[in-house]
Design a protein around this motif. Structure first.
Motif, PDB file in Angstrom:
ATOM      1  N   VAL A  64       0.843  -1.192   0.000  1.00 12.60           N
ATOM      2  CA  VAL A  64       0.000   0.000   0.000  1.00 12.60           C
ATOM      3  C   VAL A  64       0.881   1.245   0.000  1.00 12.60           C
ATOM      4  O   VAL A  64       1.850   1.326   0.745  1.00 12.60           O
ATOM      5  CB  VAL A  64      -0.920  -0.001   1.241  1.00 12.60           C
ATOM      6  N   VAL A  65       0.533   2.231  -0.851  1.00 13.09           N
ATOM      7  CA  VAL A  65       1.307   3.464  -0.967  1.00 13.09           C
ATOM      8  C   VAL A  65       0.334   4.643  -1.022  1.00 13.09           C
ATOM      9  O   VAL A  65      -0.725   4.555  -1.641  1.00 13.09           O
ATOM     10  CB  VAL A  65       2.169   3.455  -2.251  1.00 13.09           C
ATOM     11  N   VAL A  66       0.705   5.751  -0.375  1.00 12.26           N
ATOM     12  CA  VAL A  66      -0.104   6.974  -0.392  1.00 12.26           C
ATOM     13  C   VAL A  66       0.362   7.857  -1.539  1.00 12.26           C
ATOM     14  O   VAL A  66       1.559   8.029  -1.757  1.00 12.26           O
ATOM     15  CB  VAL A  66       0.015   7.727   0.954  1.00 12.26           C
ATOM     16  N   HIS A  67      -0.607   8.425  -2.293  1.00  8.25           N
ATOM     17  CA  HIS A  67      -0.310   9.292  -3.427  1.00  8.25           C
ATOM     18  C   HIS A  67      -1.164  10.555  -3.355  1.00  8.25           C
ATOM     19  O   HIS A  67      -2.198  10.582  -2.695  1.00  8.25           O
ATOM     20  CB  HIS A  67      -0.649   8.590  -4.749  1.00  8.25           C
ATOM     21  N   LEU A  68      -0.728  11.570  -4.094  1.00  5.87           N
ATOM     22  CA  LEU A  68      -1.537  12.764  -4.307  1.00  5.87           C
ATOM     23  C   LEU A  68      -2.017  12.752  -5.750  1.00  5.87           C
ATOM     24  O   LEU A  68      -1.298  12.299  -6.642  1.00  5.87           O
ATOM     25  CB  LEU A  68      -0.725  14.037  -4.036  1.00  5.87           C
ATOM     26  N   GLY A  69      -3.227  13.250  -5.963  1.00  7.22           N
ATOM     27  CA  GLY A  69      -3.772  13.288  -7.303  1.00  7.22           C
ATOM     28  C   GLY A  69      -4.639  14.512  -7.505  1.00  7.22           C
ATOM     29  O   GLY A  69      -4.945  15.232  -6.559  1.00  7.22           O
ATOM     30  N   VAL A  70      -5.022  14.736  -8.773  1.00  6.06           N
ATOM     31  CA  VAL A  70      -5.887  15.860  -9.135  1.00  6.06           C
ATOM     32  C   VAL A  70      -6.961  15.347 -10.076  1.00  6.06           C
ATOM     33  O   VAL A  70      -6.670  14.597 -11.020  1.00  6.06           O
ATOM     34  CB  VAL A  70      -5.080  16.974  -9.851  1.00  6.06           C
ATOM     35  N   VAL A  71      -8.196  15.736  -9.821  1.00 13.18           N
ATOM     36  CA  VAL A  71      -9.299  15.383 -10.717  1.00 13.18           C
ATOM     37  C   VAL A  71      -9.103  16.168 -12.006  1.00 13.18           C
ATOM     38  O   VAL A  71      -9.050  17.401 -11.990  1.00 13.18           O
ATOM     39  CB  VAL A  71     -10.673  15.707 -10.093  1.00 13.18           C
ATOM     40  N   THR A  72      -8.962  15.457 -13.125  1.00 12.31           N
ATOM     41  CA  THR A  72      -8.763  16.125 -14.414  1.00 12.31           C
ATOM     42  C   THR A  72     -10.033  16.153 -15.247  1.00 12.31           C
ATOM     43  O   THR A  72     -10.156  16.988 -16.138  1.00 12.31           O
ATOM     44  CB  THR A  72      -7.649  15.428 -15.219  1.00 12.31           C
ATOM     45  N   LYS A  73     -10.956  15.237 -14.952  1.00 12.69           N
ATOM     46  CA  LYS A  73     -12.172  15.169 -15.761  1.00 12.69           C
ATOM     47  C   LYS A  73     -13.276  14.521 -14.943  1.00 12.69           C
ATOM     48  O   LYS A  73     -13.028  13.654 -14.114  1.00 12.69           O
ATOM     49  CB  LYS A  73     -11.884  14.349 -17.023  1.00 12.69           C
ATOM     50  N   MET A  74     -14.502  14.964 -15.214  1.00 14.95           N
ATOM     51  CA  MET A  74     -15.691  14.365 -14.602  1.00 14.95           C
ATOM     52  C   MET A  74     -16.536  13.737 -15.706  1.00 14.95           C
ATOM     53  O   MET A  74     -16.500  14.175 -16.839  1.00 14.95           O
ATOM     54  CB  MET A  74     -16.513  15.437 -13.878  1.00 14.95           C
ATOM     55  N   ASN A  75     -17.307  12.730 -15.335  1.00 13.66           N
ATOM     56  CA  ASN A  75     -18.247  12.058 -16.249  1.00 13.66           C
ATOM     57  C   ASN A  75     -17.600  11.593 -17.551  1.00 13.66           C
ATOM     58  O   ASN A  75     -17.876  12.168 -18.575  1.00 13.66           O
ATOM     59  CB  ASN A  75     -19.457  12.951 -16.532  1.00 13.66           C
ATOM     60  N   PRO A  76     -16.798  10.589 -17.559  1.00 15.12           N
ATOM     61  CA  PRO A  76     -16.391   9.760 -16.431  1.00 15.12           C
ATOM     62  C   PRO A  76     -15.236  10.393 -15.657  1.00 15.12           C
ATOM     63  O   PRO A  76     -14.438  11.157 -16.204  1.00 15.12           O
ATOM     64  CB  PRO A  76     -15.941   8.457 -17.094  1.00 15.12           C
ATOM     65  N   LEU A  77     -15.148  10.027 -14.392  1.00 15.38           N
ATOM     66  CA  LEU A  77     -14.113  10.533 -13.499  1.00 15.38           C
ATOM     67  C   LEU A  77     -12.733  10.091 -13.981  1.00 15.38           C
ATOM     68  O   LEU A  77     -12.545   8.948 -14.384  1.00 15.38           O
ATOM     69  CB  LEU A  77     -14.359  10.010 -12.078  1.00 15.38           C
ATOM     70  N   GLU A  78     -11.785  11.014 -13.929  1.00 14.84           N
ATOM     71  CA  GLU A  78     -10.396  10.708 -14.269  1.00 14.84           C
ATOM     72  C   GLU A  78      -9.500  11.484 -13.322  1.00 14.84           C
ATOM     73  O   GLU A  78      -9.742  12.666 -13.073  1.00 14.84           O
ATOM     74  CB  GLU A  78     -10.112  11.098 -15.711  1.00 14.84           C
ATOM     75  N   VAL A  79      -8.474  10.824 -12.780  1.00 13.41           N
ATOM     76  CA  VAL A  79      -7.578  11.442 -11.802  1.00 13.41           C
ATOM     77  C   VAL A  79      -6.135  11.270 -12.264  1.00 13.41           C
ATOM     78  O   VAL A  79      -5.722  10.165 -12.640  1.00 13.41           O
ATOM     79  CB  VAL A  79      -7.764  10.801 -10.403  1.00 13.41           C
ATOM     80  N   VAL A 137     -27.050  22.321  -0.553  1.00 15.18           N
ATOM     81  CA  VAL A 137     -25.987  21.344  -0.761  1.00 15.18           C
ATOM     82  C   VAL A 137     -25.274  21.129   0.567  1.00 15.18           C
ATOM     83  O   VAL A 137     -24.674  22.051   1.113  1.00 15.18           O
ATOM     84  CB  VAL A 137     -24.987  21.811  -1.841  1.00 15.18           C
ATOM     85  N   ILE A 138     -25.356  19.922   1.082  1.00 13.71           N
ATOM     86  CA  ILE A 138     -24.694  19.557   2.325  1.00 13.71           C
ATOM     87  C   ILE A 138     -23.257  19.134   2.041  1.00 13.71           C
ATOM     88  O   ILE A 138     -22.340  19.488   2.757  1.00 13.71           O
ATOM     89  CB  ILE A 138     -25.435  18.389   3.030  1.00 13.71           C
ATOM     90  N   ARG A 139     -23.090  18.353   0.982  1.00 16.43           N
ATOM     91  CA  ARG A 139     -21.776  17.847   0.580  1.00 16.43           C
ATOM     92  C   ARG A 139     -21.625  18.054  -0.906  1.00 16.43           C
ATOM     93  O   ARG A 139     -22.472  17.616  -1.687  1.00 16.43           O
ATOM     94  CB  ARG A 139     -21.726  16.349   0.871  1.00 16.43           C
ATOM     95  N   LYS A 140     -20.560  18.729  -1.320  1.00 15.08           N
ATOM     96  CA  LYS A 140     -20.352  18.921  -2.753  1.00 15.08           C
ATOM     97  C   LYS A 140     -19.636  17.715  -3.346  1.00 15.08           C
ATOM     98  O   LYS A 140     -18.834  17.066  -2.659  1.00 15.08           O
ATOM     99  CB  LYS A 140     -19.601  20.213  -3.031  1.00 15.08           C
ATOM    100  N   PRO A 141     -19.915  17.406  -4.598  1.00 17.63           N
ATOM    101  CA  PRO A 141     -19.266  16.251  -5.232  1.00 17.63           C
ATOM    102  C   PRO A 141     -17.846  16.615  -5.664  1.00 17.63           C
ATOM    103  O   PRO A 141     -17.443  17.777  -5.620  1.00 17.63           O
ATOM    104  CB  PRO A 141     -20.156  15.994  -6.447  1.00 17.63           C
ATOM    105  N   LEU A 142     -17.103  15.620  -6.101  1.00 19.83           N
ATOM    106  CA  LEU A 142     -15.795  15.886  -6.678  1.00 19.83           C
ATOM    107  C   LEU A 142     -15.967  16.757  -7.911  1.00 19.83           C
ATOM    108  O   LEU A 142     -16.981  16.678  -8.609  1.00 19.83           O
ATOM    109  CB  LEU A 142     -15.112  14.570  -7.076  1.00 19.83           C
ATOM    110  N   ALA A 143     -14.954  17.576  -8.172  1.00 14.77           N
ATOM    111  CA  ALA A 143     -14.991  18.461  -9.338  1.00 14.77           C
ATOM    112  C   ALA A 143     -13.594  18.536  -9.938  1.00 14.77           C
ATOM    113  O   ALA A 143     -12.591  18.314  -9.246  1.00 14.77           O
ATOM    114  CB  ALA A 143     -15.466  19.844  -8.924  1.00 14.77           C
ATOM    115  N   ALA A 144     -13.521  18.861 -11.225  1.00 13.79           N
ATOM    116  CA  ALA A 144     -12.235  19.026 -11.889  1.00 13.79           C
ATOM    117  C   ALA A 144     -11.409  20.050 -11.127  1.00 13.79           C
ATOM    118  O   ALA A 144     -11.905  21.080 -10.700  1.00 13.79           O
ATOM    119  CB  ALA A 144     -12.445  19.469 -13.334  1.00 13.79           C
ATOM    120  N   GLY A 145     -10.143  19.716 -10.910  1.00 10.06           N
ATOM    121  CA  GLY A 145      -9.239  20.589 -10.176  1.00 10.06           C
ATOM    122  C   GLY A 145      -9.094  20.234  -8.706  1.00 10.06           C
ATOM    123  O   GLY A 145      -8.162  20.703  -8.050  1.00 10.06           O
ATOM    124  N   ASP A 146      -9.994  19.409  -8.163  1.00 11.64           N
ATOM    125  CA  ASP A 146      -9.874  18.992  -6.765  1.00 11.64           C
ATOM    126  C   ASP A 146      -8.579  18.196  -6.564  1.00 11.64           C
ATOM    127  O   ASP A 146      -8.258  17.306  -7.359  1.00 11.64           O
ATOM    128  CB  ASP A 146     -11.049  18.100  -6.345  1.00 11.64           C
TER     129      ASP A 146
END
Length: 97
Positions: free
Chosen positions: A19-34, A66-75
Motif C-alpha cells: 500500500v502506498v499513499v499518493h496525491l492526485g488531481v481530478v482532471t475530468k468528470m463524467n467519467p471521473l479521471e484522476v 448542498v450539504i456535501r459537494k461532489p468531486l470536481a475538476a481541479g480537486d
C-alpha cells in the motif's frame, strides 16, 4: 547469508506492491479521471470513491441546500494504492500542502 535473506524479503514485499499513499488531481468528470503524481492518469474503473465525496442535497421548503459537494475538476486528492496496485481508494480532498 543474512544480506541474502534481507534482499529476498525486500524483493518479496516489492513484488507484492504494498500500500502506498499518493496525491492526485481530478482532471475530468463524467467519467471521473484522476492524474496521480503528475504522471499516471487513472480512469474511473481504477478508483474507489467514498460516499463522503459524493453530492448530498436536501430540500427545505422550496430551497435546495448542498450539504456535501461532489468531486470536481481541479480537486486535489489523497489516494491510497491498494496492495497489488490495481485500484486506488480516494481518501479525501486535500485543502493545503
Amino acid at each position: 547469508m543474512l544480506e541474502a535473506i534481507k534482499r529476498a524479503a525486500k524483493d518479496a514485499v516489492d513484488a507484492a506492491g504494498p500500500v502506498v499513499v499518493h496525491l492526485g488531481v481530478v482532471t475530468k468528470m463524467n467519467p471521473l479521471e484522476v492524474l496521480v503524481d503528475n504522471r499516471l492518469s487513472l480512469p474511473e474503473d481504477f478508483l474507489i470513491v467514498p460516499e463522503s465525496l459524493t453530492e448530498l442535497k436536501v430540500i427545505i421548503g422550496n430551497q435546495e441546500i448542498v450539504i456535501r459537494k461532489p468531486l470536481a475538476a481541479g480537486d486535489k486528492l489523497l489516494l491510497i494504492r491498494m496492495q497489488g496496485g490495481q485500484r486506488y481508494v480516494i481518501m479525501d480532498r486535500v485543502v493545503s500542502g
